[in-house]
Design a protein around this motif. Structure first.
Motif, PDB file in Angstrom:
ATOM      1  N   THR A  10       0.829  -1.202   0.000  1.00 45.00           N
ATOM      2  CA  THR A  10       0.000   0.000   0.000  1.00 45.00           C
ATOM      3  C   THR A  10       0.864   1.253   0.000  1.00 45.00           C
ATOM      4  O   THR A  10       0.514   2.246  -0.637  1.00 45.00           O
ATOM      5  N   ARG A  11       1.992   1.208   0.665  1.00 40.63           N
ATOM      6  CA  ARG A  11       2.916   2.354   0.623  1.00 40.63           C
ATOM      7  C   ARG A  11       3.369   2.610  -0.812  1.00 40.63           C
ATOM      8  O   ARG A  11       3.330   3.730  -1.298  1.00 40.63           O
ATOM      9  N   ARG A  12       3.807   1.566  -1.481  1.00 40.77           N
ATOM     10  CA  ARG A  12       4.250   1.700  -2.870  1.00 40.77           C
ATOM     11  C   ARG A  12       3.117   2.188  -3.769  1.00 40.77           C
ATOM     12  O   ARG A  12       3.321   3.035  -4.639  1.00 40.77           O
ATOM     13  N   SER A  13       1.927   1.650  -3.556  1.00 44.53           N
ATOM     14  CA  SER A  13       0.780   2.045  -4.381  1.00 44.53           C
ATOM     15  C   SER A  13       0.451   3.518  -4.201  1.00 44.53           C
ATOM     16  O   SER A  13       0.205   4.237  -5.181  1.00 44.53           O
ATOM     17  N   LEU A  63      -1.865  11.599   1.785  1.00 42.09           N
ATOM     18  CA  LEU A  63      -1.709  10.142   1.706  1.00 42.09           C
ATOM     19  C   LEU A  63      -0.264   9.756   1.388  1.00 42.09           C
ATOM     20  O   LEU A  63       0.259   8.783   1.952  1.00 42.09           O
ATOM     21  N   ALA A  64       0.397  10.518   0.519  1.00 35.59           N
ATOM     22  CA  ALA A  64       1.807  10.236   0.200  1.00 35.59           C
ATOM     23  C   ALA A  64       2.679  10.455   1.433  1.00 35.59           C
ATOM     24  O   ALA A  64       3.582   9.655   1.707  1.00 35.59           O
ATOM     25  N   GLU A  65       2.402  11.521   2.168  1.00 34.49           N
ATOM     26  CA  GLU A  65       3.160  11.763   3.402  1.00 34.49           C
ATOM     27  C   GLU A  65       2.945  10.630   4.403  1.00 34.49           C
ATOM     28  O   GLU A  65       3.893  10.183   5.050  1.00 34.49           O
ATOM     29  N   LEU A  76      -5.722  -0.573   2.572  1.00 43.73           N
ATOM     30  CA  LEU A  76      -6.299  -0.639   1.229  1.00 43.73           C
ATOM     31  C   LEU A  76      -7.316   0.468   0.985  1.00 43.73           C
ATOM     32  O   LEU A  76      -7.460   0.939  -0.143  1.00 43.73           O
ATOM     33  N   GLN A  77      -8.005   0.926   2.031  1.00 45.23           N
ATOM     34  CA  GLN A  77      -8.942   2.040   1.887  1.00 45.23           C
ATOM     35  C   GLN A  77      -8.198   3.318   1.497  1.00 45.23           C
ATOM     36  O   GLN A  77      -8.686   4.116   0.703  1.00 45.23           O
ATOM     37  N   SER A  80      -7.569   3.139  -2.157  1.00 40.54           N
ATOM     38  CA  SER A  80      -8.811   3.413  -2.874  1.00 40.54           C
ATOM     39  C   SER A  80      -9.097   4.921  -2.898  1.00 40.54           C
ATOM     40  O   SER A  80      -9.454   5.484  -3.943  1.00 40.54           O
ATOM     41  N   THR A  81      -8.919   5.572  -1.766  1.00 39.36           N
ATOM     42  CA  THR A  81      -9.110   7.017  -1.691  1.00 39.36           C
ATOM     43  C   THR A  81      -8.125   7.736  -2.608  1.00 39.36           C
ATOM     44  O   THR A  81      -8.496   8.678  -3.316  1.00 39.36           O
ATOM     45  N   GLY A  82      -6.877   7.284  -2.605  1.00 37.72           N
ATOM     46  CA  GLY A  82      -5.867   7.877  -3.475  1.00 37.72           C
ATOM     47  C   GLY A  82      -6.240   7.759  -4.938  1.00 37.72           C
ATOM     48  O   GLY A  82      -6.071   8.705  -5.718  1.00 37.72           O
ATOM     49  N   ARG A  83      -6.774   6.611  -5.325  1.00 37.61           N
ATOM     50  CA  ARG A  83      -7.207   6.418  -6.719  1.00 37.61           C
ATOM     51  C   ARG A  83      -8.334   7.380  -7.085  1.00 37.61           C
ATOM     52  O   ARG A  83      -8.353   7.947  -8.175  1.00 37.61           O
ATOM     53  N   GLU A  84      -9.275   7.557  -6.160  1.00 36.24           N
ATOM     54  CA  GLU A  84     -10.386   8.484  -6.406  1.00 36.24           C
ATOM     55  C   GLU A  84      -9.883   9.917  -6.544  1.00 36.24           C
ATOM     56  O   GLU A  84     -10.336  10.662  -7.433  1.00 36.24           O
ATOM     57  N   LEU A  85      -8.959  10.306  -5.681  1.00 40.97           N
ATOM     58  CA  LEU A  85      -8.409  11.656  -5.754  1.00 40.97           C
ATOM     59  C   LEU A  85      -7.664  11.874  -7.067  1.00 40.97           C
ATOM     60  O   LEU A  85      -7.817  12.907  -7.720  1.00 40.97           O
ATOM     61  N   LEU A  86      -6.870  10.891  -7.464  1.00 39.68           N
ATOM     62  CA  LEU A  86      -6.143  11.002  -8.732  1.00 39.68           C
ATOM     63  C   LEU A  86      -7.118  11.095  -9.898  1.00 39.68           C
ATOM     64  O   LEU A  86      -6.945  11.916 -10.801  1.00 39.68           O
TER      65      LEU A  86
END
Length: 105
Positions: A10-13, A63-65, A76-77, A80-86
Motif C-alpha cells: 500500500t505504501r508503494r501504491s 496520503l503520500a506523506e 487498502l482504503q 482506494s481514496t488515493g485512486r479516487e483523488l487522482l
C-alpha cells in the motif's frame, strides 16, 4: 500475504499514485517538483497555480506523506481514496473544475 506485506504494497501504491499526479502536473501545467522541495511546498506551488486542484491534490499529498512517514502503515482504503483523488485530477475533470463546470473533489 502477511499484514506487513500489505502495508509495504500500500505504501508503494500510494507513492505511485502521487508521482503519477506529479508527472501529469509537470507535463500539463509546467509545475515542476524540484529536488529541494518538500511535498507540501510542491502542493503550495500547485495550489497557487491551479486552486481548483488544491483539495484533491492536498488529499493525495497527505496520503503520500502518510505512506512515507507514518505508522501504522496505510491500508487498502487509503489506496482506494488515493485512486479516487487522482481520478478527480484527470485532465477532463480538472478542466471542468477549473472552468467552474463542476465542484473539485
Amino acid at each position: 500475504m502477511t499484514l506487513h506485506g500489505v502495508g509495504a504494497g500500500t505504501r508503494r501504491s500510494l507513492l505511485a499514485l502521487y508521482y503519477h499526479a506529479v508527472a501529469s502536473l509537470q507535463a500539463t501545467l509546467g509545475v515542476v517538483l524540484r529536488r529541494e522541495m518538500t511535498l507540501r511546498e510542491y502542493l503550495s506551488a500547485v495550489a497557487a497555480r491551479i486552486p481548483a486542484l488544491s483539495q484533491a491534490f492536498a488529499g493525495l499529498t497527505a496520503l503520500a506523506e502518510r505512506a512515507l512517514y507514518a505508522r501504522p502503515e496505510p491500508d487498502l482504503q487509503d489506496v482506494s481514496t488515493g485512486r479516487e483523488l487522482l481520478a478527480s485530477m484527470e485532465p477532463e475533470r480538472r478542466d471542468a473544475a477549473i472552468d467552474g463546470r463542476e465542484e473539485p473533489h
